[in-house]
Write a protein that holds these residues in place. Sequence first.
Motif, PDB file in Angstrom:
ATOM      1  N   ARG A 343       0.797  -1.221   0.000  1.00  0.00           N
ATOM      2  CA  ARG A 343       0.000   0.000   0.000  1.00  0.00           C
ATOM      3  C   ARG A 343       0.834   1.277   0.000  1.00  0.00           C
ATOM      4  N   PHE A 344       2.147   1.146  -0.023  1.00  0.00           N
ATOM      5  CA  PHE A 344       3.029   2.301  -0.035  1.00  0.00           C
ATOM      6  C   PHE A 344       4.006   2.205  -1.203  1.00  0.00           C
ATOM      7  N   SER A 345       4.405   3.359  -1.713  1.00  0.00           N
ATOM      8  CA  SER A 345       5.574   3.405  -2.585  1.00  0.00           C
ATOM      9  C   SER A 345       6.785   3.590  -1.668  1.00  0.00           C
ATOM     10  N   TRP A 346       7.933   3.100  -2.124  1.00  0.00           N
ATOM     11  CA  TRP A 346       9.124   3.093  -1.269  1.00  0.00           C
ATOM     12  C   TRP A 346      10.266   3.818  -1.974  1.00  0.00           C
ATOM     13  N   LYS A 347      10.954   4.670  -1.231  1.00  0.00           N
ATOM     14  CA  LYS A 347      12.075   5.416  -1.807  1.00  0.00           C
ATOM     15  C   LYS A 347      13.216   5.470  -0.800  1.00  0.00           C
ATOM     16  N   GLU A 348      14.395   5.054  -1.247  1.00  0.00           N
ATOM     17  CA  GLU A 348      15.558   5.094  -0.372  1.00  0.00           C
ATOM     18  C   GLU A 348      16.210   6.473  -0.426  1.00  0.00           C
ATOM     19  N   VAL A 349      16.540   7.012   0.733  1.00  0.00           N
ATOM     20  CA  VAL A 349      17.313   8.248   0.817  1.00  0.00           C
ATOM     21  C   VAL A 349      18.751   7.840   1.122  1.00  0.00           C
ATOM     22  N   THR A 350      19.631   7.971   0.157  1.00  0.00           N
ATOM     23  CA  THR A 350      21.012   7.520   0.319  1.00  0.00           C
ATOM     24  C   THR A 350      21.839   8.559   1.072  1.00  0.00           C
ATOM     25  N   ALA A 351      23.008   8.109   1.535  1.00  0.00           N
ATOM     26  CA  ALA A 351      23.905   9.023   2.243  1.00  0.00           C
ATOM     27  C   ALA A 351      24.335  10.166   1.330  1.00  0.00           C
ATOM     28  N   ASP A 352      24.600   9.862   0.058  1.00  0.00           N
ATOM     29  CA  ASP A 352      24.998  10.908  -0.885  1.00  0.00           C
ATOM     30  C   ASP A 352      23.881  11.935  -1.068  1.00  0.00           C
ATOM     31  N   GLU A 353      22.644  11.461  -1.210  1.00  0.00           N
ATOM     32  CA  GLU A 353      21.507  12.368  -1.387  1.00  0.00           C
ATOM     33  C   GLU A 353      21.285  13.240  -0.155  1.00  0.00           C
TER      34      GLU A 353
END
Length: 466
Positions: A343-353
Amino acid sequence: MQYEYGVYSSPGTVTNNWNKAFEVNEGDIIFLCGDKRVFAVGIAIYPRKDPDIVLSSEYLMYDKNRENYNSYNYDGVIHFEEGTVFYQDLTEGAEEWGQRIDVDSWKYYNKQGIYISEDNLENKSDVYCAIRKLKNEKGYKLLKKLEGDFMNADENLTLLKNTKNLILTGAPGTGKTFEARKLAIKLIYGKASEELLSEAERNEINSRIGFVQFHSSYDYTDFVEGLRPIKDKTNTNDISFERKDGAFKVFCKQALKEKEKPFVFIIDEINRGEVGKIFGELFFAIEDGYRDKKVNTQYQNLIDDTDDPFKDGFFVPKNVYIIGTMNDIDRSVENMDFAFRRRFSWKEVTADESQKMFSEPFAWKDSEGNIVDVSSYLQRIINRMDNLNLEIIKEEYELGVSYQIGAAYFLKFARYLKDEDETTAFECLWNYHIKPLLNEYLRGEEGIKDKLEALETAYENENPVQ
């Protein structure tokens, strides 16, 4: 413009800009430009006869100690005491200035400006116009392009708009909560950060952005509704129970009052709660395709208020967006079942970002909340972070990118920077924040002392990554 943006124009250019004001009509797109940059985009409205606030130019422009002269601090039209003619409705026959342009609101605002190429404008001279109206197809095309640029071509914003439910995952210190709030502000106000909000927007922000943090004892009664103990008003020794709305249900009621506006509910550490127990029948209700469809809650029969919008069933309004944050190396992640994940979209927040936090001046604060200027140390901070994170992902540590350290840890450098003693500041950052985290990562492994020494060496390397 000259004071706030550093845009300087010749008298001839200024006159030319005001001549263009005659062409502007209600509903036109207005671009605030200067030297190949766009600072703001708004929509023209019919000129108002009366100003919204009366101030002196001296108050704004010369009393810099107040540090309050930013256009986003003032809503509507400012009337300068020294320039009464300029702020009258000059469409009725005044001879010198012509039509005044009023803007409903600056939908997109960036004080640093967004670069635009000459190809995107009608002719070369347009890039030097303080005010440019484009109502035709070219104007809307440029507006669409700038929307992405003003929002930093934000993939997260696109995901949130398309799915309504988004979870930001990432390594420790990648600023997921910071990004969630910033994302909410972008969606609601179209502005790149909280610092750009007007006073009116600041006053309403807490009603349009909800926030809770899940933990092991958080449950359905906290989130949706449940029975709560209350004292009897006539006899304070007697305790009874009453149905009360939870945090999310209260928020949804507020969102229903302004259906045309987006509302964002942030759930921090969403994986630390037992999501099946907390959400209950909301697994169905939060899905984008089932918004506004009613479901019976566990305490539905106890709602006796005829004015309650959820009396006949609870539903999640279409204008409610949900953002969750979670640390993807936390062991509690395993408790999240597939029904919830779907039920969710997933997005990784990287260390570089996460390093984009470094560009926010207000992010660097000392222990008392004062902004610290770290511009002369910033490149070395970035180099140390990059070198440390490259060391972390080497095979001998068996960690991977999910264990890299985010920018939020390095923002603590400002807390220890006293009398420009950067050596002590970097040592404190390592000893009190970064080393304890790495020690936890490596707990139980062989050769932990040697590995920590190698990681510290990488941290102390201020040379650019090769």
